[in-house]
Design a protein around this motif. Structure first.
Motif, PDB file in Angstrom:
ATOM      1  N   ILE A 160     -13.957  10.925  10.155  1.00 29.12           N
ATOM      2  CA  ILE A 160     -13.233  10.781   8.976  1.00 29.12           C
ATOM      3  C   ILE A 160     -12.400   9.740   9.588  1.00 29.12           C
ATOM      4  O   ILE A 160     -12.159   8.561   8.913  1.00 29.12           O
ATOM      5  CB  ILE A 160     -12.487  11.649   8.623  1.00 29.12           C
ATOM      6  CG1 ILE A 160     -13.394  12.959   7.871  1.00 29.12           C
ATOM      7  CG2 ILE A 160     -11.376  11.442   7.537  1.00 29.12           C
ATOM      8  CD1 ILE A 160     -14.238  12.665   7.014  1.00 29.12           C
ATOM      9  N   GLU A 161     -11.520   9.819  10.697  1.00 30.25           N
ATOM     10  CA  GLU A 161     -10.364   8.847  10.930  1.00 30.25           C
ATOM     11  C   GLU A 161     -11.283   7.652  11.630  1.00 30.25           C
ATOM     12  O   GLU A 161     -10.509   6.530  11.244  1.00 30.25           O
ATOM     13  CB  GLU A 161      -9.782   9.552  12.283  1.00 30.25           C
ATOM     14  CG  GLU A 161      -8.761  10.685  11.664  1.00 30.25           C
ATOM     15  CD  GLU A 161      -7.989  10.257  10.589  1.00 30.25           C
ATOM     16  OE1 GLU A 161      -7.345   9.045  10.653  1.00 30.25           O
ATOM     17  OE2 GLU A 161      -7.586  11.042   9.582  1.00 30.25           O
ATOM     18  N   SER A 162     -12.357   7.644  12.022  1.00 35.24           N
ATOM     19  CA  SER A 162     -12.761   6.292  12.510  1.00 35.24           C
ATOM     20  C   SER A 162     -13.458   5.523  11.412  1.00 35.24           C
ATOM     21  O   SER A 162     -13.460   4.444  11.352  1.00 35.24           O
ATOM     22  CB  SER A 162     -13.795   6.418  13.897  1.00 35.24           C
ATOM     23  OG  SER A 162     -14.756   7.388  13.490  1.00 35.24           O
ATOM     24  N   ILE A 163     -14.096   6.397  10.499  1.00 36.28           N
ATOM     25  CA  ILE A 163     -14.498   5.614   9.127  1.00 36.28           C
ATOM     26  C   ILE A 163     -13.334   4.795   8.522  1.00 36.28           C
ATOM     27  O   ILE A 163     -13.394   3.916   8.003  1.00 36.28           O
ATOM     28  CB  ILE A 163     -15.494   6.475   8.187  1.00 36.28           C
ATOM     29  CG1 ILE A 163     -16.699   6.807   9.016  1.00 36.28           C
ATOM     30  CG2 ILE A 163     -15.645   5.766   6.986  1.00 36.28           C
ATOM     31  CD1 ILE A 163     -17.757   7.900   8.250  1.00 36.28           C
ATOM     32  N   LYS A 164     -12.432   5.739   8.467  1.00 38.31           N
ATOM     33  CA  LYS A 164     -11.035   5.233   7.434  1.00 38.31           C
ATOM     34  C   LYS A 164     -10.744   3.948   8.491  1.00 38.31           C
ATOM     35  O   LYS A 164     -10.157   3.043   7.715  1.00 38.31           O
ATOM     36  CB  LYS A 164      -9.868   6.497   7.735  1.00 38.31           C
ATOM     37  CG  LYS A 164     -10.030   7.454   6.448  1.00 38.31           C
ATOM     38  CD  LYS A 164      -8.765   8.178   6.526  1.00 38.31           C
ATOM     39  CE  LYS A 164      -8.831   9.196   5.754  1.00 38.31           C
ATOM     40  NZ  LYS A 164      -7.946  10.389   6.027  1.00 38.31           N
ATOM     41  N   ALA A 165     -10.553   4.038   9.809  1.00 36.61           N
ATOM     42  CA  ALA A 165      -9.856   2.996  10.526  1.00 36.61           C
ATOM     43  C   ALA A 165     -10.777   1.666  10.161  1.00 36.61           C
ATOM     44  O   ALA A 165     -10.372   0.541  10.002  1.00 36.61           O
ATOM     45  CB  ALA A 165      -9.821   3.309  11.845  1.00 36.61           C
ATOM     46  N   VAL A 166     -12.317   1.840  10.382  1.00 40.91           N
ATOM     47  CA  VAL A 166     -13.215   0.697  10.008  1.00 40.91           C
ATOM     48  C   VAL A 166     -12.858   0.297   8.831  1.00 40.91           C
ATOM     49  O   VAL A 166     -12.966  -1.141   8.520  1.00 40.91           O
ATOM     50  CB  VAL A 166     -14.681   1.214  10.533  1.00 40.91           C
ATOM     51  CG1 VAL A 166     -15.459   0.139   9.752  1.00 40.91           C
ATOM     52  CG2 VAL A 166     -14.687   1.361  11.793  1.00 40.91           C
ATOM     53  N   LYS A 167     -12.686   1.035   7.653  1.00 45.60           N
ATOM     54  CA  LYS A 167     -12.436   0.376   6.265  1.00 45.60           C
ATOM     55  C   LYS A 167     -11.300  -0.264   6.283  1.00 45.60           C
ATOM     56  O   LYS A 167     -11.306  -1.368   5.538  1.00 45.60           O
ATOM     57  CB  LYS A 167     -12.621   1.634   5.305  1.00 45.60           C
ATOM     58  CG  LYS A 167     -14.070   2.256   5.186  1.00 45.60           C
ATOM     59  CD  LYS A 167     -14.268   3.063   3.775  1.00 45.60           C
ATOM     60  CE  LYS A 167     -14.120   2.568   2.565  1.00 45.60           C
ATOM     61  NZ  LYS A 167     -15.477   2.050   1.879  1.00 45.60           N
ATOM     62  N   GLU A 168     -10.331   0.235   6.799  1.00 51.91           N
ATOM     63  CA  GLU A 168      -8.948  -0.408   6.800  1.00 51.91           C
ATOM     64  C   GLU A 168      -8.985  -1.682   7.516  1.00 51.91           C
ATOM     65  O   GLU A 168      -8.363  -2.861   7.045  1.00 51.91           O
ATOM     66  CB  GLU A 168      -7.940   0.494   7.510  1.00 51.91           C
ATOM     67  CG  GLU A 168      -6.605   0.662   6.934  1.00 51.91           C
ATOM     68  CD  GLU A 168      -5.888   1.787   7.294  1.00 51.91           C
ATOM     69  OE1 GLU A 168      -5.021   1.381   8.299  1.00 51.91           O
ATOM     70  OE2 GLU A 168      -5.851   2.814   6.857  1.00 51.91           O
ATOM     71  N   LYS A 169      -9.340  -1.779   8.621  1.00 51.95           N
ATOM     72  CA  LYS A 169      -9.206  -2.781   9.693  1.00 51.95           C
ATOM     73  C   LYS A 169     -10.343  -3.911   9.847  1.00 51.95           C
ATOM     74  O   LYS A 169     -10.392  -4.770  10.269  1.00 51.95           O
ATOM     75  CB  LYS A 169      -9.064  -2.303  11.021  1.00 51.95           C
ATOM     76  CG  LYS A 169      -7.660  -1.489  11.000  1.00 51.95           C
ATOM     77  CD  LYS A 169      -7.048  -1.508  12.280  1.00 51.95           C
ATOM     78  CE  LYS A 169      -5.696  -0.647  12.346  1.00 51.95           C
ATOM     79  NZ  LYS A 169      -6.131   0.762  13.047  1.00 51.95           N
ATOM     80  N   CYS A 170     -11.714  -3.503   9.402  1.00 49.99           N
ATOM     81  CA  CYS A 170     -12.809  -4.240   9.530  1.00 49.99           C
ATOM     82  C   CYS A 170     -13.656  -4.497   7.855  1.00 49.99           C
ATOM     83  O   CYS A 170     -14.794  -4.533   8.002  1.00 49.99           O
ATOM     84  CB  CYS A 170     -13.943  -3.537  10.472  1.00 49.99           C
ATOM     85  SG  CYS A 170     -13.236  -3.082  12.143  1.00 49.99           S
TER      86      CYS A 170
END
Ligand code: ASP
Ligand code: MG
Length: 322
Positions: A153-163
Motif C-alpha cells: 500500500i505504502e509503495s503504491i501510494k508513494a509512486v502515485k504521489e511522486k511518479c
C-alpha cells in the motif's frame, strides 16, 4: 496485461542494448527506485535489521516439491574443494539467523533459478531475480500479511504521489490503491472453482491482490498434521500478473522435519545445520516470506514482460553479454 502474445523477436530486443534505449525504461527505473526506497524505509522504521545477501552455500532452497517450480538446471560449482550451490532462496539462512540472532530482519536477496526456456513467454519468469525476504521469530501468517500489505500500500501510494508523470508515460495513471486487509482464499476451494491452474485464473478475476493459503510444497513450511493444512501462503496480483509473494509459518521440530525430508526424497545431509539446531531445541518457530521485486514493480508499471524492469534482462533461454 499482455493481451498480445509475446514474440521471440520482442524478447531478443528487450534483452539487448535496444531494450535499455526504450523510452519506457527510465520511468520504470524511477518507479523501481521509489518502491525500493519506500519498502526499505518502512521496514527500518519498524525496527527490522537490514541483512545483506549471500550467493554461494552448500544449502539452498530445494524448490521441491513445489507445483510452481520448473528448474531446468541447478547451478553448482566447486570452491576450495567444496561443492556449493547458487542461491535459489535464502530460506535456510533466514531460519538459522532468526533463531540465533536478530528476531526480525529483511534481505534483498538475488536468486538464480534457471527456469525452463519456454517460460520466457509467460511474461513472469526470469533466471535471475531479487526477493525482498523477511523473517520474524514467533510470528504467525497474519503478522506477515500485515507487514507486506503495508509495504504494498505504502509503495503504491508513494509512486502515485511522486511518479505521476512516469505512470502517465507508462499508461498506468489509473493504478488502484488496494483495500486492506486483502482477501484470503483457501487453495482447496480455488481448485474446486478453477481447477489445477487456479493461480492465473484467479489473478485475472481479481481487482486487488489476494492471499491464498494452504499450499503443499517444501518441507520447511509448517504443516498442521491434525487438519492436513499447510500454514503457508502466496499473494496473487490482479490482471494476470500472478504470484508475487510466497511464505509461511515454519517447521521447527527435529523429528517432523526429518520425516518430511524423507517423504520428499531429499538428502538429509544437505540440511544438517538446521536439523542439528532443531535437535538441540534451538530452532525457533518463525514466519516469513519473500516478495518478487521485479514482479511487483512490473505490476505497478503495467509491463508486458517482467524483464522490462531489469536494466540487464534475465529472460529464460536468452543470455546476453551484459
Ligand atoms: N522466500 C520464500 C519464503 O520465505 C521461499 C521461496 O523463495 O519460495 O518462504
Ligand atoms: Mg517457493
Amino acid at each position: 496485461m499482455r493481451s498480445k502474445l509475446i514474440q521471440r523477436a520482442d524478447l531478443m530486443k528487450l534483452a539487448s542494448i535496444e531494450g535499455l534505449l526504450d523510452r519506457r525504461k527510465l520511468p520504470i527505473l524511477r518507479i523501481k527506485t521509489e518502491i525500493l526506497k519506500t519498502m526499505t524505509n518502512r521496514l527500518l522504521e519498524r525496527g527490522f535489521y537490514w541483512i545483506l545477501p549471500i550467493m554461494l552455500a552448500k544449502a539452498t532452497d530445494p524448490l521441491w516439491p513445489d507445483p510452481g517450480a520448473s528448474i531446468e538446471k541447478r547451478v553448482e560449482i566447486e570452491v576450495y574443494g567444496v561443492r556449493v550451490k547458487a542461491t535459489q532462496s535464502m530460506i535456510f539462512q533466514k531460519r538459522v539467523l532468526v533463531s540465533l540472532g536478530p528476531e526480525k530482519f529483511f534481505i534483498f536477496s538475488p536468486n538464480i533459478r534457471i527456469e525452463r526456456r519456454d517460460r520466457a513467454f509467460t511474461g513472469r519468469h526470469l533466471y535471475e531475480f531479487t526477493q525482498l525476504e523477511v523473517e520474524i521469530a514467533y510470528a504467525k501468517m497474519d503478522d506477515v500479511f500485515k507487514v507486506y500489505e503495508d509495504l504494498i500500500i505504502e509503495s503504491i501510494k508513494a509512486v502515485k504521489e511522486k511518479c505521476g508523470e512516469e505512470l502517465k508515460i507508462l499508461g498506468r495513471g489509473e493504478l488502484r490503491i488496494p483495500k486492506t486487509p486483502f482477501k484470503v482464499f483457501k487453495r482447496r476451494e480455488l481448485e474446486e472453482e478453477y481447477g489445477e491452474d487456479w493461480e492465473l485464473k484467479l489473478s485475472r478475476d481479481l481487482n486487488d491482490p489476494a492471499w491464498v493459503i494452504d499450499i503443499p510444497r517444501e518441507f520447511y513450511d509448517y504443516e498442521d498434521e491434525e487438519t492436513g493444512m499447510w500454514r503457508n501462503f502466496d499473494l496473487i496480483l490482479p490482471e494476470g500478473y500472478g504470484e508475487v509473494i510466497s511464505g509461511g509459518e515454519r517447521e521447527y521440530e527435529y523429528e517432523k522435519m526429518l520425516r518430511k525430508i524423507e517423504r520428499d526424497g531429499l538428502r538429509r545431509e544437505n540440511y544438517e545445520s538446521i536439523l542439528n539446531l532443531a535437535k538441540r531445541g534451538l530452532l525457533k518457530p518463525s514466519a516469513g516470506a519473500g516478495l518478487g521485486v521485479e514482479r511487483f514493480v512490473g505490476y505497478v508499471c503495467g509491463v508486458r514482460h517482467v524483464a522490462e524492469v531489469q536494466p540487464f534482462p534475465r529472460i529464460p533461454g536468452i543470455v546476453s553479454e551484459l
